[in-house]
Scaffold this motif. Structure first.
Motif, PDB file in Angstrom:
ATOM      1  N   ARG A 147       0.813  -1.226   0.000  1.00  0.00           N
ATOM      2  CA  ARG A 147       0.000   0.000   0.000  1.00  0.00           C
ATOM      3  C   ARG A 147       0.840   1.267   0.000  1.00  0.00           C
ATOM      4  O   ARG A 147       0.332   2.358  -0.272  1.00  0.00           O
ATOM      5  N   VAL A 148       2.137   1.169   0.308  1.00  0.00           N
ATOM      6  CA  VAL A 148       2.982   2.372   0.377  1.00  0.00           C
ATOM      7  C   VAL A 148       3.279   2.863  -1.035  1.00  0.00           C
ATOM      8  O   VAL A 148       3.877   2.169  -1.840  1.00  0.00           O
ATOM      9  N   GLU A 149       2.833   4.069  -1.299  1.00  0.00           N
ATOM     10  CA  GLU A 149       3.055   4.680  -2.616  1.00  0.00           C
ATOM     11  C   GLU A 149       4.326   5.531  -2.617  1.00  0.00           C
ATOM     12  O   GLU A 149       5.030   5.591  -3.612  1.00  0.00           O
ATOM     13  N   ALA A 150       4.603   6.193  -1.491  1.00  0.00           N
ATOM     14  CA  ALA A 150       5.796   7.044  -1.402  1.00  0.00           C
ATOM     15  C   ALA A 150       6.177   7.245   0.054  1.00  0.00           C
ATOM     16  O   ALA A 150       5.333   7.208   0.941  1.00  0.00           O
ATOM     17  N   ALA A 151       7.469   7.468   0.274  1.00  0.00           N
ATOM     18  CA  ALA A 151       8.003   7.816   1.585  1.00  0.00           C
ATOM     19  C   ALA A 151       8.580   9.219   1.484  1.00  0.00           C
ATOM     20  O   ALA A 151       9.233   9.555   0.491  1.00  0.00           O
ATOM     21  N   LEU A 152       8.325  10.039   2.493  1.00  0.00           N
ATOM     22  CA  LEU A 152       8.698  11.442   2.430  1.00  0.00           C
ATOM     23  C   LEU A 152       9.457  11.889   3.668  1.00  0.00           C
ATOM     24  O   LEU A 152       9.192  11.401   4.770  1.00  0.00           O
ATOM     25  N   ALA A 153      10.347  12.845   3.475  1.00  0.00           N
ATOM     26  CA  ALA A 153      11.013  13.526   4.579  1.00  0.00           C
ATOM     27  C   ALA A 153      10.931  15.022   4.276  1.00  0.00           C
ATOM     28  O   ALA A 153      11.392  15.476   3.226  1.00  0.00           O
ATOM     29  N   PHE A 154      10.285  15.767   5.181  1.00  0.00           N
ATOM     30  CA  PHE A 154      10.158  17.212   5.043  1.00  0.00           C
ATOM     31  C   PHE A 154      11.109  17.864   6.035  1.00  0.00           C
ATOM     32  O   PHE A 154      10.952  17.697   7.239  1.00  0.00           O
ATOM     33  N   HIS A 155      12.077  18.612   5.539  1.00  0.00           N
ATOM     34  CA  HIS A 155      13.060  19.267   6.397  1.00  0.00           C
ATOM     35  C   HIS A 155      12.697  20.745   6.557  1.00  0.00           C
ATOM     36  O   HIS A 155      12.297  21.401   5.585  1.00  0.00           O
ATOM     37  N   SER A 156      12.824  21.237   7.777  1.00  0.00           N
ATOM     38  CA  SER A 156      12.559  22.648   8.052  1.00  0.00           C
ATOM     39  C   SER A 156      13.402  23.077   9.257  1.00  0.00           C
ATOM     40  O   SER A 156      14.187  22.285   9.781  1.00  0.00           O
ATOM     41  N   GLU A 157      13.226  24.316   9.659  1.00  0.00           N
ATOM     42  CA  GLU A 157      13.956  24.833  10.814  1.00  0.00           C
ATOM     43  C   GLU A 157      12.968  25.542  11.726  1.00  0.00           C
ATOM     44  O   GLU A 157      12.185  26.372  11.276  1.00  0.00           O
ATOM     45  N   ILE A 158      12.987  25.169  13.008  1.00  0.00           N
ATOM     46  CA  ILE A 158      12.109  25.789  13.998  1.00  0.00           C
ATOM     47  C   ILE A 158      12.985  26.342  15.119  1.00  0.00           C
ATOM     48  O   ILE A 158      13.732  25.584  15.748  1.00  0.00           O
ATOM     49  N   ASP A 159      12.878  27.635  15.337  1.00  0.00           N
ATOM     50  CA  ASP A 159      13.681  28.302  16.376  1.00  0.00           C
ATOM     51  C   ASP A 159      15.164  27.981  16.239  1.00  0.00           C
ATOM     52  O   ASP A 159      15.852  27.705  17.228  1.00  0.00           O
ATOM     53  N   GLY A 160      15.648  27.958  15.004  1.00  0.00           N
ATOM     54  CA  GLY A 160      17.061  27.715  14.741  1.00  0.00           C
ATOM     55  C   GLY A 160      17.489  26.262  14.831  1.00  0.00           C
ATOM     56  O   GLY A 160      18.664  25.967  14.694  1.00  0.00           O
ATOM     57  N   LYS A 161      16.528  25.357  15.053  1.00  0.00           N
ATOM     58  CA  LYS A 161      16.847  23.931  15.165  1.00  0.00           C
ATOM     59  C   LYS A 161      16.366  23.195  13.919  1.00  0.00           C
ATOM     60  O   LYS A 161      15.217  23.356  13.507  1.00  0.00           O
ATOM     61  N   PRO A 162      17.231  22.368  13.322  1.00  0.00           N
ATOM     62  CA  PRO A 162      16.826  21.612  12.135  1.00  0.00           C
ATOM     63  C   PRO A 162      15.875  20.475  12.519  1.00  0.00           C
ATOM     64  O   PRO A 162      16.203  19.650  13.367  1.00  0.00           O
ATOM     65  N   LYS A 163      14.693  20.459  11.913  1.00  0.00           N
ATOM     66  CA  LYS A 163      13.673  19.454  12.219  1.00  0.00           C
ATOM     67  C   LYS A 163      13.264  18.723  10.946  1.00  0.00           C
ATOM     68  O   LYS A 163      13.348  19.255   9.840  1.00  0.00           O
ATOM     69  N   THR A 164      12.786  17.494  11.113  1.00  0.00           N
ATOM     70  CA  THR A 164      12.317  16.694   9.988  1.00  0.00           C
ATOM     71  C   THR A 164      10.999  16.026  10.340  1.00  0.00           C
ATOM     72  O   THR A 164      10.817  15.535  11.448  1.00  0.00           O
ATOM     73  N   SER A 165      10.088  16.031   9.373  1.00  0.00           N
ATOM     74  CA  SER A 165       8.844  15.275   9.451  1.00  0.00           C
ATOM     75  C   SER A 165       9.003  14.077   8.532  1.00  0.00           C
ATOM     76  O   SER A 165       9.564  14.202   7.436  1.00  0.00           O
ATOM     77  N   LEU A 166       8.513  12.927   8.954  1.00  0.00           N
ATOM     78  CA  LEU A 166       8.536  11.724   8.119  1.00  0.00           C
ATOM     79  C   LEU A 166       7.103  11.335   7.791  1.00  0.00           C
ATOM     80  O   LEU A 166       6.219  11.449   8.649  1.00  0.00           O
ATOM     81  N   ALA A 167       6.879  10.872   6.556  1.00  0.00           N
ATOM     82  CA  ALA A 167       5.521  10.554   6.141  1.00  0.00           C
ATOM     83  C   ALA A 167       5.498   9.409   5.137  1.00  0.00           C
ATOM     84  O   ALA A 167       6.482   9.156   4.436  1.00  0.00           O
ATOM     85  N   SER A 207       5.741  24.198  10.152  1.00  0.00           N
ATOM     86  CA  SER A 207       4.312  24.341  10.460  1.00  0.00           C
ATOM     87  C   SER A 207       4.049  25.552  11.356  1.00  0.00           C
ATOM     88  O   SER A 207       2.939  26.082  11.361  1.00  0.00           O
ATOM     89  N   THR A 208       5.062  26.003  12.078  1.00  0.00           N
ATOM     90  CA  THR A 208       4.889  27.152  12.968  1.00  0.00           C
ATOM     91  C   THR A 208       4.631  28.452  12.212  1.00  0.00           C
ATOM     92  O   THR A 208       4.180  29.429  12.808  1.00  0.00           O
ATOM     93  N   MET A 209       4.880  28.463  10.909  1.00  0.00           N
ATOM     94  CA  MET A 209       4.618  29.656  10.098  1.00  0.00           C
ATOM     95  C   MET A 209       3.152  29.772   9.698  1.00  0.00           C
ATOM     96  O   MET A 209       2.753  30.755   9.085  1.00  0.00           O
ATOM     97  N   PHE A 210       2.350  28.763  10.023  1.00  0.00           N
ATOM     98  CA  PHE A 210       0.942  28.746   9.646  1.00  0.00           C
ATOM     99  C   PHE A 210       0.082  28.873  10.902  1.00  0.00           C
ATOM    100  O   PHE A 210       0.376  28.242  11.920  1.00  0.00           O
TER     101      PHE A 210
END
Length: 127
Positions: free
Chosen positions: A28-48, A100-103
């Motif tokens: 059922r897995v169509e795609a794997a994702l990693a979204f990279h961003s920065e929150i308060d100067g810290k590098p963060k990643t979301s996995l999906a 996401s903190t920008m929204f």
């Protein structure tokens, strides 16, 4: 068809649930994702994981901004996700995006992500 993010959490212990979903339902897995961003100067990643549609619904399971960006701070949680994607034969698509903190609302953030994914053809357009 409705496409929706289903947030499992922020990527601490819930990353194990995301990995288990991929292992238990590799077809059922169509795609794997990693979204990279920065929150308060810290590098963060979301996995999906984008799952193949079921009837009139396509889920996108996500652990939002809870792990460090693995390119800057190597971490075991990303390694587990990578092992799972290697095991099921899916390559991780990586994006550097606004946090996401920008929204003002999480739903607006998810609409932003859907727009990015559709424009990059990682997610099918609605018909």
């Amino acid at each position: 068809m409705r496409q929706k993010f289903i947030e499992l959490g922020e990527g601490y212990t819930d990353i194990y649930e995301l990995v288990e979903l991929g292992k238990r339902m590799p077809a059922r897995v169509e795609a794997a994702l990693a979204f990279h961003s920065e929150i308060d100067g810290k590098p963060k990643t979301s996995l999906a994981l984008i799952m193949k549609p079921a009837e009139k619904f396509q889920p996108i399971y996500i652990c939002r901004e809870g792990i460090p960006n693995p390119h800057e701070i190597p971490n075991t949680r990303f390694d587990l996700f990578k092992e799972m994607t290697d095991e099921i034969g899916v390559e991780i698509q990586e994006y550097t995006l606004k946090p996401s903190t920008m929204f003002p609302e999480t739903d607006l953030y998810y609409q932003y992500l859907i727009g990015i994914l559709r424009s990059n053809k990682a997610l099918a357009r609605l018909t």
